[in-house]
Design a protein around this motif. Structure first.
Motif, PDB file in Angstrom:
ATOM      1  N   SER A   1       9.594   3.531   3.079  1.00 17.20           N
ATOM      2  CA  SER A   1       8.739   2.739   2.190  1.00 17.20           C
ATOM      3  C   SER A   1       9.359   1.386   1.862  1.00 17.20           C
ATOM      4  O   SER A   1       8.651   0.455   1.516  1.00 17.20           O
TER       5      SER A   1
ATOM      6  N   GLY B   1       0.281   4.160   0.398  1.00 20.37           N
ATOM      7  CA  GLY B   1      -0.158   5.147   1.372  1.00 20.37           C
ATOM      8  C   GLY B   1       0.324   4.854   2.787  1.00 20.37           C
ATOM      9  O   GLY B   1      -0.013   5.564   3.719  1.00 20.37           O
ATOM     10  N   LYS B   2       1.102   3.785   2.964  1.00 21.92           N
ATOM     11  CA  LYS B   2       1.599   3.415   4.293  1.00 21.92           C
ATOM     12  C   LYS B   2       3.107   3.195   4.244  1.00 21.92           C
ATOM     13  O   LYS B   2       3.627   2.610   3.315  1.00 21.92           O
TER      14      LYS B   2
ATOM     15  N   HIS C   1       2.977   0.326  10.718  1.00 25.01           N
ATOM     16  CA  HIS C   1       2.872   1.193   9.555  1.00 25.01           C
ATOM     17  C   HIS C   1       2.309   2.545   9.969  1.00 25.01           C
ATOM     18  O   HIS C   1       1.607   2.663  10.962  1.00 25.01           O
ATOM     19  N   GLU C   2       2.607   3.528   9.155  1.00 23.44           N
ATOM     20  CA  GLU C   2       2.104   4.881   9.368  1.00 23.44           C
ATOM     21  C   GLU C   2       1.493   5.350   8.056  1.00 23.44           C
ATOM     22  O   GLU C   2       2.098   5.198   6.996  1.00 23.44           O
ATOM     23  N   SER C   3       0.303   5.915   8.130  1.00 22.12           N
ATOM     24  CA  SER C   3      -0.351   6.409   6.922  1.00 22.12           C
ATOM     25  C   SER C   3       0.316   7.684   6.442  1.00 22.12           C
ATOM     26  O   SER C   3       0.731   8.523   7.232  1.00 22.12           O
ATOM     27  N   VAL C   4       0.409   7.813   5.131  1.00 28.17           N
ATOM     28  CA  VAL C   4       0.977   8.994   4.507  1.00 28.17           C
ATOM     29  C   VAL C   4      -0.179   9.757   3.868  1.00 28.17           C
ATOM     30  O   VAL C   4      -0.982   9.161   3.152  1.00 28.17           O
TER      31      VAL C   4
ATOM     32  N   GLU D   1      -2.404  11.678   1.310  1.00 29.72           N
ATOM     33  CA  GLU D   1      -2.420  11.674  -0.150  1.00 29.72           C
ATOM     34  C   GLU D   1      -2.012  13.049  -0.656  1.00 29.72           C
ATOM     35  O   GLU D   1      -2.283  14.054  -0.008  1.00 29.72           O
TER      36      GLU D   1
ATOM     37  N   SER E   1       7.024   2.160  10.054  1.00 27.73           N
ATOM     38  CA  SER E   1       7.378   3.120  11.104  1.00 27.73           C
ATOM     39  C   SER E   1       8.035   2.457  12.313  1.00 27.73           C
ATOM     40  O   SER E   1       8.525   3.144  13.199  1.00 27.73           O
TER      41      SER E   1
ATOM     42  N   ASP F   1       0.859  -1.183   0.000  1.00 20.76           N
ATOM     43  CA  ASP F   1       0.000   0.000   0.000  1.00 20.76           C
ATOM     44  C   ASP F   1       0.897   1.235   0.000  1.00 20.76           C
ATOM     45  O   ASP F   1       1.567   1.521   0.986  1.00 20.76           O
TER      46      ASP F   1
END
Length: 134
Positions: A72, A13-14, A102-105, A107, A17, A11
Motif C-alpha cells: 500500500s 482498495g488498490k 495496481h491490484e484490487s484488494v 473489500e 503490484s 484508493d
C-alpha cells in the motif's frame, strides 16, 4: 543524481503490484559514454520488494517488475547517472518514464461473505456424510 520519494495510493482498495521504467539514454555516436537509471523499491517496513534498471550501453531502454506481494505504501530510490569518456564528451537522458501497476484488494465485506458461504457449504457436506453413514 539520486531522487527519493514515497508513494501512497489514494484508493485504499488498490495496492501497488509492480513498476515499469523507461528512458532514452544515449551519447557519442562513437561510444565512450554510459547512461543509466536504477530504482529500488522498499515497503513501509524497510524490506526491499524489488529493483529495476535501464542502461545504455548495453541498450536496455525498458525494464519492469512484478512485486512478490502487493504493497500500500512504497519508498522509491531512483539513481540517475551519465558519463562521457571521449571528446567531444556527450551523454544524454532527456526523459525517464515511470509507471506503476495496481491490484484490487477485496473489500472486507466481500471476504466475510465468501467465508460465510464456504462455512455453510462445508457444514452441509458434513451433514450429508453423516446422513449417508447412518
Amino acid at each position: 543524481m539520486l531522487v527519493e520519494y514515497t508513494l501512497e495510493g489514494v484508493d485504499p482498495g488498490k495496492l501497488f503490484s509492480g513498476a515499469k521504467l523507461a528512458f532514452n539514454g544515449d551519447g557519442n555516436p562513437d561510444g565512450g559514454f554510459v547512461t543509466g537509471v536504477t530504482e529500488q523499491f522498499t515497503d513501509m517496513f524497510g524490506n526491499i520488494v524489488g529493483q529495476i534498471n535501464v542502461t545504455n550501453p548495453p541498450p536496455v531502454f525498458v525494464d519492469e517488475i512484478t512485486f512478490d506481494s502487493p504493497v500500500s505504501k512504497l519508498f522509491v530510490s531512483k539513481d540517475i547517472g551519465l558519463a562521457a569518456f571521449v571528446t567531444p564528451a556527450q551523454a544524454n537522458i532527456s526523459f525517464v518514464d515511470q509507471t506503476f501497476t495496481h491490484e484490487s484488494v477485496p473489500e472486507p465485506g466481500t471476504v466475510s461473505g465468501l467465508l460465510a458461504i464456504g462455512s455453510l457449504s462445508i457444514g452441509a457436506m458434513v451433514q450429508r456424510r453423516r446422513a449417508n453413514k447412518a
